[in-house]
Design a protein around this motif. Structure first.
Motif, PDB file in Angstrom:
ATOM      1  N   PRO A 115       0.868  -1.238  -0.074  1.00 57.66           N
ATOM      2  CA  PRO A 115      -0.149  -0.035  -0.126  1.00 57.66           C
ATOM      3  C   PRO A 115       1.055   1.407  -0.048  1.00 57.66           C
ATOM      4  CG  PRO A 115      -0.879  -1.624   1.596  1.00 57.66           C
ATOM      5  CD  PRO A 115       0.394  -2.219   1.004  1.00 57.66           C
ATOM      6  N   LYS A 116       1.856   1.191   0.733  1.00 60.66           N
ATOM      7  CA  LYS A 116       2.512   2.417   0.940  1.00 60.66           C
ATOM      8  C   LYS A 116       3.535   2.653  -0.540  1.00 60.66           C
ATOM      9  CE  LYS A 116       6.617   4.745   3.431  1.00 60.66           C
ATOM     10  NZ  LYS A 116       7.354   4.579   4.617  1.00 60.66           N
ATOM     11  N   ALA A 117       4.107   1.598  -1.296  1.00 63.58           N
ATOM     12  CA  ALA A 117       4.609   1.681  -2.387  1.00 63.58           C
ATOM     13  C   ALA A 117       3.584   2.355  -3.479  1.00 63.58           C
ATOM     14  CB  ALA A 117       5.137   0.207  -2.949  1.00 63.58           C
ATOM     15  N   LEU A 118       2.493   1.697  -3.478  1.00 64.14           N
ATOM     16  CA  LEU A 118       1.274   2.373  -4.361  1.00 64.14           C
ATOM     17  C   LEU A 118       1.126   3.723  -4.140  1.00 64.14           C
ATOM     18  CD1 LEU A 118      -0.995  -0.961  -4.819  1.00 64.14           C
ATOM     19  CD2 LEU A 118       0.619  -0.232  -6.468  1.00 64.14           C
ATOM     20  N   TRP A 119       0.823   3.953  -2.998  1.00 69.82           N
ATOM     21  CA  TRP A 119       0.366   5.496  -2.488  1.00 69.82           C
ATOM     22  C   TRP A 119       1.539   6.433  -2.958  1.00 69.82           C
ATOM     23  CZ3 TRP A 119      -3.061   8.842  -2.175  1.00 69.82           C
ATOM     24  CH2 TRP A 119      -3.008   9.919  -1.334  1.00 69.82           C
ATOM     25  N   SER A 120       2.856   5.929  -2.749  1.00 66.71           N
ATOM     26  CA  SER A 120       3.945   6.791  -2.975  1.00 66.71           C
ATOM     27  C   SER A 120       3.890   7.265  -4.453  1.00 66.71           C
ATOM     28  CB  SER A 120       5.441   6.034  -2.759  1.00 66.71           C
ATOM     29  OG  SER A 120       6.571   6.872  -2.958  1.00 66.71           O
ATOM     30  N   LEU A 121       3.240   6.272  -5.513  1.00 66.00           N
ATOM     31  CA  LEU A 121       3.229   6.938  -6.626  1.00 66.00           C
ATOM     32  C   LEU A 121       2.433   8.128  -7.249  1.00 66.00           C
ATOM     33  CD1 LEU A 121       3.212   3.398  -8.459  1.00 66.00           C
ATOM     34  CD2 LEU A 121       5.020   5.020  -8.685  1.00 66.00           C
ATOM     35  N   VAL A 122       1.480   8.110  -5.877  1.00 62.46           N
ATOM     36  CA  VAL A 122       0.423   9.320  -6.201  1.00 62.46           C
ATOM     37  C   VAL A 122       0.949  10.581  -5.448  1.00 62.46           C
ATOM     38  CG1 VAL A 122      -1.958   9.928  -5.532  1.00 62.46           C
ATOM     39  CG2 VAL A 122      -1.457   7.839  -6.375  1.00 62.46           C
ATOM     40  N   TRP A 123       1.557  10.227  -4.088  1.00 62.87           N
ATOM     41  CA  TRP A 123       2.057  11.025  -3.305  1.00 62.87           C
ATOM     42  C   TRP A 123       3.235  10.870  -2.879  1.00 62.87           C
ATOM     43  CZ3 TRP A 123      -0.285  15.854  -2.318  1.00 62.87           C
ATOM     44  CH2 TRP A 123       0.435  16.676  -1.502  1.00 62.87           C
ATOM     45  N   PRO A 124       4.457  11.293  -3.292  1.00 59.16           N
ATOM     46  CA  PRO A 124       5.848  10.748  -3.092  1.00 59.16           C
ATOM     47  C   PRO A 124       6.060  10.595  -1.449  1.00 59.16           C
ATOM     48  CG  PRO A 124       5.813  12.380  -4.812  1.00 59.16           C
ATOM     49  CD  PRO A 124       4.572  12.240  -4.196  1.00 59.16           C
ATOM     50  N   GLN A 125       6.570   9.483  -1.084  1.00 53.23           N
ATOM     51  CA  GLN A 125       6.962   9.429   0.265  1.00 53.23           C
ATOM     52  C   GLN A 125       8.536   9.650   0.427  1.00 53.23           C
ATOM     53  OE1 GLN A 125       4.370   8.367   2.677  1.00 53.23           O
ATOM     54  NE2 GLN A 125       3.541   9.183   0.736  1.00 53.23           N
ATOM     55  N   ASN A 126       8.843   9.829   1.969  1.00 51.29           N
ATOM     56  CA  ASN A 126      10.425   9.822   2.095  1.00 51.29           C
ATOM     57  C   ASN A 126      11.157  10.819   1.335  1.00 51.29           C
ATOM     58  OD1 ASN A 126       9.536   7.595   3.650  1.00 51.29           O
ATOM     59  ND2 ASN A 126      11.527   6.803   3.600  1.00 51.29           N
ATOM     60  N   VAL A 127      10.496  12.186   0.956  1.00 57.17           N
ATOM     61  CA  VAL A 127      10.965  12.854   0.207  1.00 57.17           C
ATOM     62  C   VAL A 127      12.312  13.293   0.568  1.00 57.17           C
ATOM     63  CG1 VAL A 127      10.824  15.324  -0.873  1.00 57.17           C
ATOM     64  CG2 VAL A 127       8.619  13.989  -0.721  1.00 57.17           C
ATOM     65  N   ASP A 128      12.458  13.796   2.077  1.00 53.96           N
ATOM     66  CA  ASP A 128      14.009  14.206   2.311  1.00 53.96           C
ATOM     67  C   ASP A 128      14.880  13.067   2.194  1.00 53.96           C
ATOM     68  OD1 ASP A 128      12.596  16.537   3.355  1.00 53.96           O
ATOM     69  OD2 ASP A 128      12.561  15.880   5.505  1.00 53.96           O
ATOM     70  N   ALA A 129      14.754  12.069   2.258  1.00 45.43           N
ATOM     71  CA  ALA A 129      15.587  10.919   2.116  1.00 45.43           C
ATOM     72  C   ALA A 129      15.942  10.767   0.618  1.00 45.43           C
ATOM     73  CB  ALA A 129      15.165   9.574   2.367  1.00 45.43           C
ATOM     74  N   ALA A 130      15.190  10.792  -0.083  1.00 46.84           N
ATOM     75  CA  ALA A 130      15.448  11.008  -1.538  1.00 46.84           C
ATOM     76  C   ALA A 130      16.270  12.202  -2.213  1.00 46.84           C
ATOM     77  CB  ALA A 130      14.120  10.900  -2.571  1.00 46.84           C
ATOM     78  N   ALA A 131      15.818  13.343  -1.544  1.00 52.56           N
ATOM     79  CA  ALA A 131      16.496  14.658  -1.718  1.00 52.56           C
ATOM     80  C   ALA A 131      18.080  14.552  -1.694  1.00 52.56           C
ATOM     81  CB  ALA A 131      15.759  15.709  -1.203  1.00 52.56           C
ATOM     82  N   HIS A 132      18.181  14.037  -0.332  1.00 54.48           N
ATOM     83  CA  HIS A 132      19.618  13.661   0.166  1.00 54.48           C
ATOM     84  C   HIS A 132      20.393  12.663  -0.720  1.00 54.48           C
ATOM     85  CE1 HIS A 132      22.904  13.623   3.276  1.00 54.48           C
ATOM     86  NE2 HIS A 132      22.900  12.232   3.066  1.00 54.48           N
ATOM     87  N   ALA A 133      19.756  11.674  -1.088  1.00 54.20           N
ATOM     88  CA  ALA A 133      20.431  10.684  -2.066  1.00 54.20           C
ATOM     89  C   ALA A 133      20.922  11.543  -3.304  1.00 54.20           C
ATOM     90  CB  ALA A 133      19.771   9.592  -2.375  1.00 54.20           C
ATOM     91  N   LEU A 134      19.872  12.459  -3.750  1.00 57.71           N
ATOM     92  CA  LEU A 134      20.307  13.030  -4.976  1.00 57.71           C
ATOM     93  C   LEU A 134      21.389  14.068  -4.545  1.00 57.71           C
ATOM     94  CD1 LEU A 134      16.708  13.662  -6.557  1.00 57.71           C
ATOM     95  CD2 LEU A 134      18.447  12.298  -7.309  1.00 57.71           C
ATOM     96  N   ALA A 135      21.477  14.669  -3.576  1.00 57.41           N
ATOM     97  CA  ALA A 135      22.314  15.944  -3.155  1.00 57.41           C
ATOM     98  C   ALA A 135      23.781  15.278  -3.210  1.00 57.41           C
ATOM     99  CB  ALA A 135      22.006  16.519  -1.960  1.00 57.41           C
TER     100      ALA A 135
END
Length: 248
Positions: A115-135
């Protein structure tokens, strides 16, 4: 007391039908090592990486990943081990019509409930962690960009950020600089070395470019016709070894 190996191959052979990809290969890779796999096309480098990430099992011999004999694991336990090994593929394996954040978050899907994986496609989850990885890979501003609108080099960095978010103990990279120009090749290899040094992650990388292998890795494994021709510290590699490895 010496640390336990991250990867261990014991007299491993790997066949696909009538084709033998690897023959009687034995090696041990310790935590934090930076290891380059070099050799001509068809030498068995990609097959060896597929054994190290658990996606392939040997025909003969033992593959031990972080103390676990892969051949003895059921599917669930093997997936758990595979989550500890991140792989950067030559073709990136990104979904081009999705935003970068979704491709980066794919590194966490193995830990997320459906459910979290599917919901993330609509409303991205863990945005801060993803932004840190991209940084960490130098493209923090591309978080919501459409992936197929990025350059090839930027897409490669997205693939690496996805692995960073997975937070594996080891990173495998299959010919990561084969499709980029020399300047981007240096930048990517600088990045991989920096990540290995700062995080202590083990790095195993297959390369065609011998000069990059010697410059960026501590140890070089030379493969020819599915066999390990040599396994030596980078500073011990000689011209004679290269000649025997790449001879026609």
């Amino acid at each position: 007391m010496s640390p336990s190996p991250v990867f261990q191959l014991e007299q491993v052979s790997c066949r696909f039908g009538t084709v033998t990809a690897l023959t009687d290969c034995s090696l041990s890779i310790l935590p934090g090592e930076r290891v380059a796999l070099i050799g001509p096309s068809g030498a068995g480098k990609s097959t060896l990486l597929s054994l190290l990430n658990g996606s392939q099992v040997p025909t003969l011999g033992r593959v031990v990943i972080m103390g676990q004999d892969v051949s003895r694991l059921n599917v669930r336990k093997r997936r758990r081990i595979q989550q500890l090994v991140g792989t950067v593929y030559q073709q990136h394996h990104l979904v081009g019509n999705l935003a970068v954040i979704h491709n980066v978050n794919a590194g966490q899907l193995g830990r997320w409930p459906l459910p979290k994986a599917l919901w993330s496609l609509v409303w991205p989850q863990n945005v801060d962690a993803a932004a840190h990885a991209l940084a960490q890979v130098g493209i923090a501003d591309k978080l919501y960009a459409r992936t197929d609108r990025l350059s090839g080099g930027q897409q490669q960095r997205v693939a690496l950020a996805r692995v960073l978010l997975q937070d594996p103990a080891a990173i495998l990279a299959d010919e990561p600089i084969s499709s980029v120009d020399p300047e981007r090749s240096r930048a990517l290899m600088d990045l991989l070395r920096q990540l290995s040094e700062t995080t202590g992650k083990t790095l195993v990388i297959s390369l065609h470019e011998v000069e990059f292998a010697v410059k960026y890795c501590d140890r070089i494994i030379g493969l020819r016709q599915g066999q390990i021709l040599f396994d030596a510290p980078a500073q011990a590699i000689t011209k004679a070894m290269m000649t025997s490895l790449y001879q026609l």
